[in-house]
Design an enzyme around this catalytic site. Structure first.
Site, PDB file in Angstrom:
ATOM      1  N   ASP A  53       0.854  -1.229   0.055  1.00  0.00           N
ATOM      2  CA  ASP A  53       0.247  -0.100  -0.036  1.00  0.00           C
ATOM      3  C   ASP A  53       0.891   1.326   0.061  1.00  0.00           C
ATOM      4  OD1 ASP A  53      -2.236   1.529   0.021  1.00  0.00           O
ATOM      5  OD2 ASP A  53      -2.229   1.603   2.125  1.00  0.00           O
TER       6      ASP A  53
ATOM      7  N   GLU B  59      -2.204  -1.572  -4.673  1.00  0.00           N
ATOM      8  CA  GLU B  59      -3.508  -1.014  -5.242  1.00  0.00           C
ATOM      9  C   GLU B  59      -3.216   0.083  -6.447  1.00  0.00           C
ATOM     10  OE1 GLU B  59      -6.982  -0.278  -2.255  1.00  0.00           O
ATOM     11  OE2 GLU B  59      -5.731   1.327  -2.200  1.00  0.00           O
TER      12      GLU B  59
ATOM     13  N   ASP C   6      -2.425   1.081   7.133  1.00  0.00           N
ATOM     14  CA  ASP C   6      -1.616   0.997   6.068  1.00  0.00           C
ATOM     15  C   ASP C   6      -1.055  -0.488   5.901  1.00  0.00           C
ATOM     16  OD1 ASP C   6      -1.450   3.818   5.303  1.00  0.00           O
ATOM     17  OD2 ASP C   6      -0.179   4.222   6.868  1.00  0.00           O
TER      18      ASP C   6
END
Length: 162
Positions: free
Chosen positions: A7, A67, A139
């Site tokens: 992330d 992502e 996170d």
């Protein structure tokens, strides 16, 4: 097989490692890489790269997932996020590990079942799906969710980098 979920963020890049064996998944590790806003961007990017290298050398993932980027209204923030993403994509690639990218709603749908799930819902499901897991922060939890998404959709969706 081990999957590294990532992330990216310039301020706190999350990472999470899961292991898959015979279609069963288990938690391995997670963490985050905080950087100080007072430190020059180049040094922050080096820190992210160096720490991810240490994570890769410690946990030996076979594949990585990240992502996809979202655009926000602040162009400066978008550019900084883009720099961090570049480093986060590059780090596993330097070790010959392929990196697959997933849309945020695909990650949420894979973990929660709803593409517009809240962060708390994602974290709760990560803890349910990975018993014994206590993510270090949001996170790290998001990174584990990305790894779980990759486990579910491996090869079917996403953009692959090698």
């Amino acid at each position: 097989m081990r999957i590294l979920g990532l992330d990216p963020s310039l301020s706190s890049t999350g990472w999470g490692v899961i292991e898959v064996e015979n279609n069963k998944v288990r938690y391995v590790a997670d963490g985050f890489i905080p950087t100080d806003t007072k430190t020059p961007i180049a040094e922050r990017l080096v820190m992210i790269n160096k720490t991810l290298g240490e994570v890769i050398e410690t946990y030996h993932p076979d594949e990585a997932a990240i992502e996809q980027v979202f655009l926000n209204s602040n162009p400066t923030s978008t550019i900084k996020l883009g720099m961090a993403r570049g480093v986060v994509i590059m780090a596993p690639a330097l070790y010959g590990i392929s990196v697959t990218e997933y849309e945020p709603n695909k990650v949420k749908k894979a973990v929660v079942g709803v593409g517009k799930a809240e962060k708390t819902q994602v974290e709760t499901m990560v803890k349910i799906l990975l018993p014994g897991c206590k993510p270090k922060n949001n996170d790290a939890s998001d990174a584990l969710a990305i790894a779980l998404c990759h486990f579910q959709y491996r090869g079917a969706y996403g953009i692959k980098y090698k």
